[in-house]
Design an enzyme around this catalytic site. Structure first.
Site, PDB file in Angstrom:
ATOM      1  N   SER A   7     -24.688 121.636  30.096  1.00 45.79           N
ATOM      2  CA  SER A   7     -26.056 122.052  29.753  1.00 45.79           C
ATOM      3  C   SER A   7     -26.923 122.095  30.996  1.00 45.79           C
ATOM      4  O   SER A   7     -27.050 121.094  31.716  1.00 45.79           O
ATOM      5  CB  SER A   7     -26.647 121.061  28.753  1.00 45.79           C
ATOM      6  OG  SER A   7     -28.046 121.232  28.705  1.00 45.79           O
ATOM      7  N   HIS A  32     -24.365 126.086  28.595  1.00 45.77           N
ATOM      8  CA  HIS A  32     -25.245 125.753  27.468  1.00 45.77           C
ATOM      9  C   HIS A  32     -26.702 125.815  27.929  1.00 45.77           C
ATOM     10  O   HIS A  32     -27.092 125.178  28.900  1.00 45.77           O
ATOM     11  CB  HIS A  32     -24.893 124.354  26.964  1.00 45.77           C
ATOM     12  CG  HIS A  32     -25.600 123.944  25.712  1.00 45.77           C
ATOM     13  ND1 HIS A  32     -25.186 124.328  24.453  1.00 45.77           N
ATOM     14  CD2 HIS A  32     -26.697 123.173  25.518  1.00 45.77           C
ATOM     15  CE1 HIS A  32     -25.988 123.797  23.545  1.00 45.77           C
ATOM     16  NE2 HIS A  32     -26.928 123.098  24.163  1.00 45.77           N
ATOM     17  N   ASP A  34     -30.611 125.347  26.774  1.00 45.95           N
ATOM     18  CA  ASP A  34     -31.475 124.719  25.767  1.00 45.95           C
ATOM     19  C   ASP A  34     -32.872 125.325  25.795  1.00 45.95           C
ATOM     20  O   ASP A  34     -33.605 125.170  26.766  1.00 45.95           O
ATOM     21  CB  ASP A  34     -31.563 123.214  26.021  1.00 45.95           C
ATOM     22  CG  ASP A  34     -30.265 122.507  25.684  1.00 45.95           C
ATOM     23  OD1 ASP A  34     -29.810 122.648  24.534  1.00 45.95           O
ATOM     24  OD2 ASP A  34     -29.696 121.843  26.569  1.00 45.95           O
ATOM     25  N   MET A  36     -36.549 125.327  24.134  1.00 43.51           N
ATOM     26  CA  MET A  36     -37.435 124.463  23.326  1.00 43.51           C
ATOM     27  C   MET A  36     -38.854 125.008  23.368  1.00 43.51           C
ATOM     28  O   MET A  36     -39.318 125.474  24.411  1.00 43.51           O
ATOM     29  CB  MET A  36     -37.428 123.046  23.894  1.00 43.51           C
ATOM     30  CG  MET A  36     -36.038 122.441  24.038  1.00 43.51           C
ATOM     31  SD  MET A  36     -36.123 120.740  24.572  1.00 43.51           S
ATOM     32  CE  MET A  36     -34.384 120.430  24.936  1.00 43.51           C
ATOM     33  N   HIS A  65     -28.942 127.561  22.776  1.00 43.45           N
ATOM     34  CA  HIS A  65     -29.290 126.626  21.701  1.00 43.45           C
ATOM     35  C   HIS A  65     -30.799 126.689  21.487  1.00 43.45           C
ATOM     36  O   HIS A  65     -31.568 126.160  22.282  1.00 43.45           O
ATOM     37  CB  HIS A  65     -28.830 125.219  22.141  1.00 43.45           C
ATOM     38  CG  HIS A  65     -29.160 124.130  21.170  1.00 43.45           C
ATOM     39  ND1 HIS A  65     -29.031 122.796  21.517  1.00 43.45           N
ATOM     40  CD2 HIS A  65     -29.595 124.144  19.885  1.00 43.45           C
ATOM     41  CE1 HIS A  65     -29.375 122.049  20.478  1.00 43.45           C
ATOM     42  NE2 HIS A  65     -29.732 122.835  19.486  1.00 43.45           N
ATOM     43  N   MET A  67     -34.020 125.551  20.001  1.00 39.46           N
ATOM     44  CA  MET A  67     -34.725 124.473  19.308  1.00 39.46           C
ATOM     45  C   MET A  67     -36.163 124.952  19.146  1.00 39.46           C
ATOM     46  O   MET A  67     -37.090 124.465  19.797  1.00 39.46           O
ATOM     47  CB  MET A  67     -34.628 123.182  20.122  1.00 39.46           C
ATOM     48  CG  MET A  67     -33.245 122.552  20.030  1.00 39.46           C
ATOM     49  SD  MET A  67     -32.897 121.412  21.361  1.00 39.46           S
ATOM     50  CE  MET A  67     -32.272 122.566  22.587  1.00 39.46           C
ATOM     51  N   MET A 138     -25.688 117.739  16.271  1.00 36.46           N
ATOM     52  CA  MET A 138     -26.472 117.005  17.274  1.00 36.46           C
ATOM     53  C   MET A 138     -26.149 115.514  17.180  1.00 36.46           C
ATOM     54  O   MET A 138     -26.218 114.925  16.102  1.00 36.46           O
ATOM     55  CB  MET A 138     -27.977 117.200  17.045  1.00 36.46           C
ATOM     56  CG  MET A 138     -28.501 118.598  17.318  1.00 36.46           C
ATOM     57  SD  MET A 138     -28.195 119.234  18.976  1.00 36.46           S
ATOM     58  CE  MET A 138     -29.051 118.022  19.992  1.00 36.46           C
ATOM     59  N   ASP A 176     -23.328 118.028  20.653  1.00 37.70           N
ATOM     60  CA  ASP A 176     -24.328 118.075  21.724  1.00 37.70           C
ATOM     61  C   ASP A 176     -25.174 116.803  21.697  1.00 37.70           C
ATOM     62  O   ASP A 176     -25.803 116.496  20.685  1.00 37.70           O
ATOM     63  CB  ASP A 176     -25.218 119.309  21.486  1.00 37.70           C
ATOM     64  CG  ASP A 176     -26.261 119.530  22.565  1.00 37.70           C
ATOM     65  OD1 ASP A 176     -26.238 118.825  23.592  1.00 37.70           O
ATOM     66  OD2 ASP A 176     -27.101 120.433  22.373  1.00 37.70           O
TER      67      ASP A 176
HETATM   68  C1  DX5 Z   1     -30.903 118.033  23.789  1.00 35.39           C
HETATM   69  C2  DX5 Z   1     -30.126 119.239  24.217  1.00 35.39           C
HETATM   70  C3  DX5 Z   1     -28.850 118.953  24.902  1.00 35.39           C
HETATM   71  C4  DX5 Z   1     -28.981 118.185  26.203  1.00 35.39           C
HETATM   72  C5  DX5 Z   1     -27.800 117.269  26.277  1.00 35.39           C
HETATM   73  O1  DX5 Z   1     -31.896 118.402  22.908  1.00 35.39           O
HETATM   74  O2  DX5 Z   1     -29.805 120.038  23.093  1.00 35.39           O
HETATM   75  O3  DX5 Z   1     -28.093 120.140  25.118  1.00 35.39           O
HETATM   76  O4  DX5 Z   1     -28.998 118.973  27.356  1.00 35.39           O
HETATM   77  O5  DX5 Z   1     -27.954 116.421  27.355  1.00 35.39           O
HETATM   78  P1  DX5 Z   1     -27.127 115.080  27.491  1.00 35.39           P
HETATM   79  O6  DX5 Z   1     -25.685 115.455  27.610  1.00 35.39           O
HETATM   80  O7  DX5 Z   1     -27.689 114.444  28.692  1.00 35.39           O
HETATM   81  O8  DX5 Z   1     -27.384 114.276  26.217  1.00 35.39           O
HETATM   82 ZN    ZN Z   2     -28.378 121.725  23.411  1.00 34.84          ZN
END
Ligand code: DX5
Ligand code: ZN
Length: 216
Positions: A7, A32, A34, A36, A65, A67, A138, A176
């Protein structure tokens, strides 16, 4: 074989191209990303223009991903920007909009993904399995990297793996949050096929070795 998806949330945001090339060179399978929005989760990260820029330099497929609240509004934009997998949250909208979004992703020739937060039961995603190419479990509350792995999610993972094997055997099961060399094997034993890893990956001194060990 387990797929590994580092990620970029834990990458150096001033050097994303460098870090994406590093991810590819370390033998990983997916990048990956993320996204948000500060509404669905308390944090804000990156959006469509950044995904478009990453796509231009990434040798690996982008596993995006979302969010974000009511993701249907942005499905076309993220697919056009270069998401190869586009995953939305089942909690983020009404069921009919979730269904429309998953179908639209496939219509656009991309892989559809559906994610669920730790507090959401497996049953919530079951009706959508036929429309999903990936289900993302998650193992932290979404929003931030570097949180502790929630082992209590393994039962849900096993349930989803059983349904997946019966109802949608082509669908990939992804985990994840807090995945490292200790928790990764637990995820694999309980049915995960794709492992997202943020902070543990970027902490690892030898990333090739890390990817190999996480995959085993
Ligand atoms: C959290 C993200 C993850 C995050 C995971 O909301 O969806 O993808 O980057 O990071 P680690 O592996 O540090 O938990
Ligand atoms: Zn993620």
């Amino acid at each position: 074989m387990t797929l590994i998806a580092p990620s970029i949330l834990s990458a150096d945001f001033a050097n994303l191209e460098r870090d994406i090339r590093l991810i590819a060179a370390s033998g990983a399978d997916l990048v990956h990303v993320d996204v948000m929005d500060g509404l669905f989760v308390p944090n804000i990260t990156i959006g469509i223009p950044v995904v478009r820029a990453l796509k231009k330099v990434s040798p690996l497929p982008l596993d995006v991903h979302l969010m974000i609240d009511r993701p249907l509004r942005y499905v076309d934009a993220f697919c056009q920007a270069g998401a190869d997998y586009l995953t939305l949250h089942v909690e983020a909208d009404e069921p009919e909009n979730t269904l429309t979004a998953l179908r639209r992703i496939r219509e656009l020739g991309k892989k559809s993904g559906l994610s669920l937060k730790p507090g959401t039961p497996a049953e919530a995603v079951r009706p959508f399995l036929p429309e999903s190419d990936l289900v993302l479990v998650m193992t932290v509350e979404p929003g931030f990297g570097g949180q502790a792995f929630m082992a209590g999610q393994m039962e849900k993972l096993r349930t989803l793996r059983a349904w997946r094997d019966l109802e949608c055997p082509k669908c990939l099961l992804e985990v994840d949050g807090g995945v490292d060399l200790v928790t990764g094997p637990l995820c694999r034993e309980n049915g995960a096929q794709v492992l997202v890893t943020g902070s543990a990956y970027f902490r690892a001194e030898d990333k090739n070795v890390f990817v190999k060990q996480l995959r085993q």
